[in-house]
Design a protein around this motif. Sequence first.
Motif, mmCIF file in Angstrom:
data_model
loop_
_atom_site.group_PDB
_atom_site.id
_atom_site.type_symbol
_atom_site.label_atom_id
_atom_site.label_comp_id
_atom_site.label_asym_id
_atom_site.label_seq_id
_atom_site.Cartn_x
_atom_site.Cartn_y
_atom_site.Cartn_z
ATOM 1 N N TYR A 290 0.869 -1.172 0.000
ATOM 2 C CA TYR A 290 0.000 0.000 0.000
ATOM 3 C C TYR A 290 0.909 1.225 0.000
ATOM 4 C CZ TYR A 290 -3.601 -3.351 1.307
ATOM 5 O OH TYR A 290 -4.461 -4.423 1.328
ATOM 6 N N GLU B 7 -3.354 0.216 -3.538
ATOM 7 C CA GLU B 7 -2.984 -1.167 -3.263
ATOM 8 C C GLU B 7 -2.410 -1.838 -4.511
ATOM 9 O OE1 GLU B 7 -5.349 -5.260 -3.103
ATOM 10 O OE2 GLU B 7 -5.952 -3.939 -1.460
ATOM 11 N N TYR C 172 2.923 0.855 3.555
ATOM 12 C CA TYR C 172 2.770 -0.225 4.548
ATOM 13 C C TYR C 172 2.539 -1.529 3.785
ATOM 14 C CZ TYR C 172 -2.411 0.295 4.326
ATOM 15 O OH TYR C 172 -3.720 0.372 3.938
ATOM 16 N N VAL D 266 1.531 -5.955 3.720
ATOM 17 C CA VAL D 266 0.738 -7.058 4.277
ATOM 18 C C VAL D 266 1.066 -8.335 3.514
ATOM 19 C CG1 VAL D 266 -1.603 -7.978 4.639
ATOM 20 C CG2 VAL D 266 -1.152 -5.531 4.981
ATOM 21 N N MET E 276 1.066 -7.777 9.137
ATOM 22 C CA MET E 276 1.242 -6.412 8.618
ATOM 23 C C MET E 276 2.538 -5.801 9.145
ATOM 24 S SD MET E 276 -1.304 -3.100 9.113
ATOM 25 C CE MET E 276 -2.565 -3.763 8.015
ATOM 26 N N TYR F 186 3.874 -1.952 9.482
ATOM 27 C CA TYR F 186 3.368 -0.580 9.443
ATOM 28 C C TYR F 186 1.878 -0.598 9.111
ATOM 29 C CZ TYR F 186 8.104 1.086 10.037
ATOM 30 O OH TYR F 186 9.358 1.333 10.546
ATOM 31 N N ASN F 187 1.257 0.573 9.067
ATOM 32 C CA ASN F 187 -0.174 0.639 8.775
ATOM 33 C C ASN F 187 -0.530 1.987 8.172
ATOM 34 O OD1 ASN F 187 -0.904 2.553 11.043
ATOM 35 N ND2 ASN F 187 -0.110 0.838 12.266
ATOM 36 N N GLU F 188 -1.811 2.163 7.860
ATOM 37 C CA GLU F 188 -2.262 3.349 7.139
ATOM 38 C C GLU F 188 -2.078 4.633 7.937
ATOM 39 O OE1 GLU F 188 -6.216 4.741 4.568
ATOM 40 O OE2 GLU F 188 -6.261 2.967 5.863
ATOM 41 N N THR F 189 -2.245 4.570 9.229
ATOM 42 C CA THR F 189 -2.128 5.779 10.045
ATOM 43 C C THR F 189 -0.687 6.053 10.471
ATOM 44 O OG1 THR F 189 -2.617 4.504 12.051
ATOM 45 C CG2 THR F 189 -4.474 5.557 10.927
ATOM 46 N N PRO G 128 2.504 4.931 8.549
ATOM 47 C CA PRO G 128 3.231 4.204 7.502
ATOM 48 C C PRO G 128 4.739 4.473 7.567
ATOM 49 C CG PRO G 128 2.285 6.183 6.586
ATOM 50 C CD PRO G 128 1.848 6.137 8.022
ATOM 51 N N GLU H 93 9.932 -3.034 11.418
ATOM 52 C CA GLU H 93 9.022 -2.282 12.293
ATOM 53 C C GLU H 93 9.793 -1.314 13.177
ATOM 54 O OE1 GLU H 93 5.601 -1.122 12.657
ATOM 55 O OE2 GLU H 93 5.425 -3.211 12.092
#
Length: 267
Positions: free
Chosen positions: A187, A205, A227, A229, A239, A241-244, A246, A263
């Motif tokens: 992403y 994505e 980020y 997955v 996962m 990292y993430n959307e909020t 990254p 991470e």
Amino acid sequence: MRKKERQIITVGLILLFAAIGWWAYHGGGGGFVDITNALSDNSTENTTYELAVSNLLAIVDQSTGHVLVSFQLANEEHFNISSVQVLYALNVADPNNATYTALNATAENGTYKAEIPSKFGDVVYYKVKVVYDTDKTLESDVQSITVTDTTAPTLSSVSLDYNSTAGTFSIDFNATDNDQIAKYYVYWADLGTSNTVSNTTTFTEVNATALPITITNVTANDYYAFYFVVEDISGNKAMLYNETAPYVIQANATATWPVVVTEQSSS
């Protein structure tokens, strides 16, 4: 026997029973005494034992996908047991009329165990068969279990390799799974000249079943947020990292590439 001798014996028996009756009512605790058991010594207690399968349990080994079956045999010490087996069939339409494969069960501390060589996604039908007392057979009812993978993959790190000439990111994953990874996801968002992610940042994505994954049309010196997955064939995901929050990096030709993303990396 003479008449006089018979009379003497009769009188003796009368006196004997009279003495017994007197003892019962006066010296024997005040109640009538039942002397049936004392007069009979051929009575025996007959107990019937039933051989039965108990505590039948099946669990999935998450490292192999095999099914581990365990159980006990109630009252087995009263029977001459010649064999104990687990019968199994995989993915059959009619388990009551299927051909079953036999596995010899091993006993340990009163518990019998057998390992069925299944794999994730299989439906396993199984039952216990015991042969005892030469020619007698005991079979349990057929049971079933679906071999489900509940273990998520491990995503250790991701490698980002920027090619300034081609204007691309080449992305590779360092990921493992107890069964098989089915898909890799990236992403990403172009942040322009700002390295800040906002509530309006939109991520695109890209996914693939093989690596590496390539992001094209990369603008030199822009900042990019990522980020990652991974998903196994049972739908479990991991996962990085993430959307909020990254991972943010600049497409800078002077940087050292590839960059290994974990991470613990700082954005």
